[in-house]
Design a protein around this motif. Structure first.
Motif, PDB file in Angstrom:
ATOM      1  N   LYS A   1       0.847  -1.192   0.000  1.00  6.74           N
ATOM      2  CA  LYS A   1       0.000   0.000   0.000  1.00  6.74           C
ATOM      3  C   LYS A   1       0.884   1.244   0.000  1.00  6.74           C
ATOM      4  CE  LYS A   1      -4.020  -2.000   2.334  1.00  6.74           C
ATOM      5  NZ  LYS A   1      -4.934  -1.892   3.494  1.00  6.74           N
ATOM      6  N   ARG A   2       0.618   2.140  -0.947  1.00  4.54           N
ATOM      7  CA  ARG A   2       1.486   3.293  -1.103  1.00  4.54           C
ATOM      8  C   ARG A   2       1.529   4.172   0.144  1.00  4.54           C
ATOM      9  NH1 ARG A   2      -0.040   5.391  -7.259  1.00  4.54           N
ATOM     10  NH2 ARG A   2       0.667   3.477  -8.363  1.00  4.54           N
ATOM     11  N   ALA A   3       0.376   4.341   0.771  1.00  2.00           N
ATOM     12  CA  ALA A   3       0.343   5.191   1.966  1.00  2.00           C
ATOM     13  C   ALA A   3       1.223   4.619   3.059  1.00  2.00           C
ATOM     14  CB  ALA A   3      -1.093   5.344   2.452  1.00  2.00           C
ATOM     15  N   ASP A   4       1.148   3.301   3.274  1.00  2.00           N
ATOM     16  CA  ASP A   4       1.986   2.671   4.299  1.00  2.00           C
ATOM     17  C   ASP A   4       3.455   2.718   3.898  1.00  2.00           C
ATOM     18  OD1 ASP A   4      -0.020   1.838   6.164  1.00  2.00           O
ATOM     19  OD2 ASP A   4      -0.631   0.315   4.728  1.00  2.00           O
TER      20      ASP A   4
ATOM     21  N   ARG B   1       4.891   5.036   2.179  1.00  2.00           N
ATOM     22  CA  ARG B   1       5.405   6.393   2.409  1.00  2.00           C
ATOM     23  C   ARG B   1       5.771   6.612   3.868  1.00  2.00           C
ATOM     24  NH1 ARG B   1       1.400   8.009  -1.477  1.00  2.00           N
ATOM     25  NH2 ARG B   1      -0.077   8.454   0.204  1.00  2.00           N
ATOM     26  N   TRP B   2       5.066   5.908   4.739  1.00  2.00           N
ATOM     27  CA  TRP B   2       5.388   6.013   6.167  1.00  2.00           C
ATOM     28  C   TRP B   2       6.583   5.146   6.556  1.00  2.00           C
ATOM     29  CZ3 TRP B   2       3.677   9.274   9.821  1.00  2.00           C
ATOM     30  CH2 TRP B   2       2.538  10.032   9.547  1.00  2.00           C
ATOM     31  N   GLY B   3       7.119   4.424   5.602  1.00  2.00           N
ATOM     32  CA  GLY B   3       8.294   3.593   5.875  1.00  2.00           C
ATOM     33  C   GLY B   3       7.972   2.201   6.356  1.00  2.00           C
ATOM     34  N   ARG B   4       6.710   1.808   6.287  1.00  2.00           N
ATOM     35  CA  ARG B   4       6.354   0.476   6.744  1.00  2.00           C
ATOM     36  C   ARG B   4       6.795  -0.566   5.718  1.00  2.00           C
ATOM     37  NH1 ARG B   4       1.292   3.255   8.154  1.00  2.00           N
ATOM     38  NH2 ARG B   4       1.324   3.659  10.388  1.00  2.00           N
ATOM     39  N   ARG B   5       7.198  -1.727   6.220  1.00  2.00           N
ATOM     40  CA  ARG B   5       7.693  -2.799   5.374  1.00  2.00           C
ATOM     41  C   ARG B   5       6.740  -3.989   5.418  1.00  2.00           C
ATOM     42  NH1 ARG B   5      11.904  -1.433   2.210  1.00  2.00           N
ATOM     43  NH2 ARG B   5      12.797  -3.542   2.383  1.00  2.00           N
ATOM     44  N   ALA B   6       6.662  -4.696   4.326  1.00  2.00           N
ATOM     45  CA  ALA B   6       5.877  -5.933   4.303  1.00  2.00           C
ATOM     46  C   ALA B   6       6.700  -7.062   4.902  1.00  2.00           C
ATOM     47  CB  ALA B   6       5.481  -6.269   2.869  1.00  2.00           C
ATOM     48  N   ARG B   7       6.019  -8.088   5.363  1.00  2.00           N
ATOM     49  CA  ARG B   7       6.706  -9.274   5.885  1.00  2.00           C
ATOM     50  C   ARG B   7       6.145 -10.512   5.203  1.00  2.00           C
ATOM     51  NH1 ARG B   7       7.198  -9.579  12.223  1.00  2.00           N
ATOM     52  NH2 ARG B   7       4.927  -9.500  12.144  1.00  2.00           N
TER      53      ARG B   7
END
Length: 297
Positions: free
Chosen positions: A211-214, A216-222
């Protein structure tokens, strides 16, 4: 003669003033059990503190309660439970338990309890459990569903409370089944829903969040990846099962080989399990898990 007429006039004036006062009281409340200046204790509840905003949840419940008691009294105390399911009985909710303790105190400081919504406060037959305590303390309950005071001796009101309790419990069951069905459908489509990784897997970095919004906040997928310590045991279990070995035989050989069972391999995430050996059930759970087939990633 003049003195007598003055007394008659004063008596007429007093009667008129008293009648106007009584008329004003009747306009403010048509309930004969209500006395002007009732002191209310407000009770509210929200299910989760992680996924609900306490301020907004409390405000709308408080607003409904204040409108309900307007003209009859004021709210002088507040009891608001956070993170307490409606299925938990009142003694098992922190703020509701504190309210029950206050009922036993003759100097409690309030005369009635007002709730913004029945389903926020009660579920099943919880209201019936509260009735004897309310009778003993002489405390009223006000609900928007009845438009004011609940008459604890009125058969219609008691039947309405039973209906609302059943409806509240049904809503809990319906919401739970909907959530479980949605999670099952997503899992069957191959989506990993999070939580504790299965035995033989570890969670690793999966790159930027989809998700682009996440992102942009620097969140990473796992994502799941084979665990170097335990993945070999899982492969061995599937190989032996394909060769026809029984579940009991697989569990016995795993214990003989000293292979760590799920609770021993990751005790921090398996505190609900106390066993240190493989069982037939633990072997069956792994062999039946679709994540080991590659369909769920």
């Amino acid at each position: 003669m003049t003195t007598s007429a003055s007394k008659d006039d004063q008596g007429l004036l007093d009667c008129w003033l008293q009648s106007r006062q009584r008329e004003g009281e009747r306009r403010r409340s048509r309930d004969p059990h209500v006395h002007l200046g009732l002191r209310f204790a407000f009770y509210g509840r929200m299910s989760t503190s992680e996924y609900q905003d306490r301020r907004s949840s409390r405000l709308w419940q408080r607003e409904v309660s204040e409108r309900l008691v307007a003209g009859h009294g004021t709210i002088v105390a507040e009891f608001f439970d956070e993170g307490a399911s409606r299925r938990r009985r009142w003694p098992n909710r922190p703020e509701a338990a504190r309210l029950l303790d206050a009922l036993a105190d003759p100097d409690r400081g309030f005369d009635a309890i007002v709730v913004g919504e029945y389903e926020r406060a009660f579920c099943g037959r919880q209201f019936d459990e509260l009735v004897p305590l309310l009778h003993a303390a002489g405390v009223q309950v006000w609900l928007p569903e009845v438009g004011g005071r609940v008459d604890l001796d009125d058969g219609e009101h008691r039947r309405l409370m039973a209906f609302l309790g059943a409806q509240s419990e049904r809503e809990v069951i319906r919401a739970r089944n909907r959530a479980l069905a949605a999670m099952k459908a997503q899992a069957e489509l191959g989506r990993y829903l999070g939580g504790r990784p299965p035995y033989g897997y570890v969670l690793v970095d999966g790159g930027p969040h989809p998700k682009r919004a996440d992102a942009r906040w620097g969140r990473r997928a796992r994502k799941l990846a084979p665990d170097p310590r335990t993945a070999g045991h899982v492969r061995w279990m599937f190989t032996r099962r394909l060769e026809g070995m029984s579940l009991a035989g697989i569990a016995r050989e795993l214990n003989d080989r000293g292979a760590p069972c799920p609770s021993a391999a990751d005790p921090g995430r398996n505190q609900h399990r106390s066993g240190d050996r493989w069982s037939v059930q633990s072997v069956r759970t792994i062999l039946d898990n679709p994540r080991y087939t590659g369909r769920q990633v």
